[in-house]
Enzyme design. Sequence first.
Site, mmCIF file in Angstrom:
data_model
loop_
_atom_site.group_PDB
_atom_site.id
_atom_site.type_symbol
_atom_site.label_atom_id
_atom_site.label_comp_id
_atom_site.label_asym_id
_atom_site.label_seq_id
_atom_site.Cartn_x
_atom_site.Cartn_y
_atom_site.Cartn_z
ATOM 1 N N GLU A 205 36.813 51.774 5.317
ATOM 2 C CA GLU A 205 37.171 52.165 3.946
ATOM 3 C C GLU A 205 36.755 53.607 3.687
ATOM 4 O O GLU A 205 35.707 54.035 4.190
ATOM 5 C CB GLU A 205 36.461 51.223 2.956
ATOM 6 C CG GLU A 205 36.968 49.807 3.098
ATOM 7 C CD GLU A 205 36.234 48.815 2.216
ATOM 8 O OE1 GLU A 205 35.477 49.237 1.324
ATOM 9 O OE2 GLU A 205 36.423 47.616 2.424
ATOM 10 N N ARG B 233 33.778 41.314 3.821
ATOM 11 C CA ARG B 233 33.647 42.649 4.396
ATOM 12 C C ARG B 233 34.722 42.847 5.464
ATOM 13 O O ARG B 233 35.042 41.905 6.210
ATOM 14 C CB ARG B 233 32.265 42.829 5.043
ATOM 15 C CG ARG B 233 31.148 43.041 4.061
ATOM 16 C CD ARG B 233 31.209 44.454 3.442
ATOM 17 N NE ARG B 233 30.086 44.708 2.567
ATOM 18 C CZ ARG B 233 30.126 44.648 1.237
ATOM 19 N NH1 ARG B 233 31.236 44.335 0.609
ATOM 20 N NH2 ARG B 233 29.054 44.930 0.518
ATOM 21 N N HIS C 222 39.374 47.473 -2.411
ATOM 22 C CA HIS C 222 37.995 46.988 -2.613
ATOM 23 C C HIS C 222 37.613 46.977 -4.100
ATOM 24 O O HIS C 222 36.705 47.702 -4.527
ATOM 25 C CB HIS C 222 36.994 47.829 -1.806
ATOM 26 C CG HIS C 222 35.700 47.095 -1.563
ATOM 27 N ND1 HIS C 222 34.869 47.357 -0.502
ATOM 28 C CD2 HIS C 222 35.084 46.089 -2.249
ATOM 29 C CE1 HIS C 222 33.820 46.557 -0.540
ATOM 30 N NE2 HIS C 222 33.925 45.781 -1.606
HETATM 31 O O1 A2R Z 1 25.481 30.333 7.161
HETATM 32 P P1 A2R Z 1 24.893 29.791 5.909
HETATM 33 O O2 A2R Z 1 24.913 28.289 5.858
HETATM 34 O O3 A2R Z 1 23.555 30.399 5.566
HETATM 35 O O4 A2R Z 1 25.910 30.228 4.736
HETATM 36 C C1 A2R Z 1 26.013 31.567 4.306
HETATM 37 C C2 A2R Z 1 27.242 32.261 4.910
HETATM 38 N N1 A2R Z 1 26.903 33.012 6.137
HETATM 39 C C3 A2R Z 1 27.487 32.804 7.321
HETATM 40 N N2 A2R Z 1 28.449 31.953 7.695
HETATM 41 C C4 A2R Z 1 28.814 31.958 9.002
HETATM 42 N N3 A2R Z 1 28.282 32.795 9.921
HETATM 43 C C5 A2R Z 1 27.316 33.669 9.581
HETATM 44 N N4 A2R Z 1 26.782 34.478 10.514
HETATM 45 C C6 A2R Z 1 26.864 33.690 8.229
HETATM 46 N N5 A2R Z 1 25.952 34.421 7.546
HETATM 47 C C7 A2R Z 1 25.975 33.983 6.280
HETATM 48 O O5 A2R Z 1 27.692 33.185 3.903
HETATM 49 C C8 A2R Z 1 26.337 31.549 2.819
HETATM 50 O O6 A2R Z 1 27.014 30.375 2.464
HETATM 51 C C9 A2R Z 1 27.280 32.731 2.607
HETATM 52 C C10 A2R Z 1 26.653 33.884 1.865
HETATM 53 O O7 A2R Z 1 26.305 33.451 0.596
HETATM 54 P P2 A2R Z 1 25.275 34.242 -0.350
HETATM 55 O O8 A2R Z 1 24.114 34.686 0.451
HETATM 56 O O9 A2R Z 1 25.051 33.400 -1.545
HETATM 57 O O10 A2R Z 1 26.058 35.569 -0.707
HETATM 58 P P3 A2R Z 1 27.076 35.850 -1.919
HETATM 59 O O11 A2R Z 1 26.343 36.291 -3.113
HETATM 60 O O12 A2R Z 1 28.001 34.699 -2.052
HETATM 61 O O13 A2R Z 1 27.849 37.120 -1.331
HETATM 62 C C11 A2R Z 1 28.565 37.042 -0.094
HETATM 63 C C12 A2R Z 1 29.156 38.373 0.330
HETATM 64 C C13 A2R Z 1 28.259 39.603 0.217
HETATM 65 O O14 A2R Z 1 27.320 39.691 1.226
HETATM 66 C C14 A2R Z 1 29.255 40.745 0.273
HETATM 67 O O15 A2R Z 1 29.564 41.085 1.589
HETATM 68 C C15 A2R Z 1 30.480 40.132 -0.380
HETATM 69 O O16 A2R Z 1 30.216 38.732 -0.499
HETATM 70 O O17 A2R Z 1 30.641 40.706 -1.650
#
Ligand code: A2R
Length: 319
Positions: A258, A229, A276
Amino acid sequence: MTELLIFNKITPQMRARLEGDFAASDWADVDPDPWIDAHCESVRFILTDGPTGVPNEVLESLPNVEVISNLGVGYDGVDTHIALARGIPVSHTPGVLDQEVANTTVMLYLACWRNFEAEMALARTGRWGDHGNLPLPHSPDGRVIGILGLGRIGKAIAAKLTPWARKILYHGRSKQDVPYAYHPDLVEMAAACDALINISPGGTGTYRLINREVMDAIGPSGVLINVGRGSTVDESALIEALEAGTLGKAGLDVFENEPDIPERLRRLPNATLLPHVASASIETRAAMGDLAVDNLIAWKERRTLITPVPETASLLCGR
Ligand code: A2R
């Protein structure tokens, strides 16, 4: 009377499926105030996407909303605190776009290192002969690649980038059982890698996590790729770093405001820019559209969701 209010742009295939099951209206086509007066009681379903979201003041004026279906995995445009407080479960479309976003990331990674945007522009000018070739860029091979957000998509990116990686590092809030090196400190990971890729979610938790300090750590010969993002990168600091050369190159699919990309960023020769489109293939968008519609139908028929977001998943317990 409208049951389903649609905030985002949808494909003809999605519309055809929705028309069979829902009386729908598009928010973009209505005159907001009189429309709300006439239809506020009848709207039970909302469809939107991450960048478009649902304005809180509109949601507030719709008392009978039961569910919000978000097209896309990122749902930072939907206020899940308000949804949870109102008892409105939210769904998104995880998983079905992982490979396509990873494909785009690989292309952006290679295009950045090898300066493809400028090379392609030169080829099209017809002035290759007069101008000669551009200065040689560095190779994408054998690089240390750091991933911010090693989730579903991050893991797909790691797998697809493995041929170019000497080593893969990752940063997140927690260590995982994966064959990559965990770095609990983002600045320290940025200093250790040649290319840093952001694929973490948007929202307050990641707001401008990639700041000047992180960019300085990536350094003048390093590359920053953002396919997560725009809000995760401090865009003003990024422009300054690219202009000054304190950050080598950037490959960006997402931006702070955007569809506006600042002119200073658009002028930079060391920035490779996309509008995007990380998930934007016919097949992947069809799969995302189907899942977004399937969630609405699952709610209408069975009062459950196929892919709820974690923040409102508790609302579905026992269904
Ligand atoms: O922090 P963790 O260990 O829960 O890992 C998650 C990480 N994450 C963060 N890392 C650092 N600081 C944060 N505040 C934080 N919040 C979350 O991002 C996890 O490894 C990753 C997100 O993975 P998923 O929930 O599996 O999401 P996905 O499907 O990979 O999509 C990621 C993003 C979407 O939210 C859209 O913004 C974009 O890709 O299309």
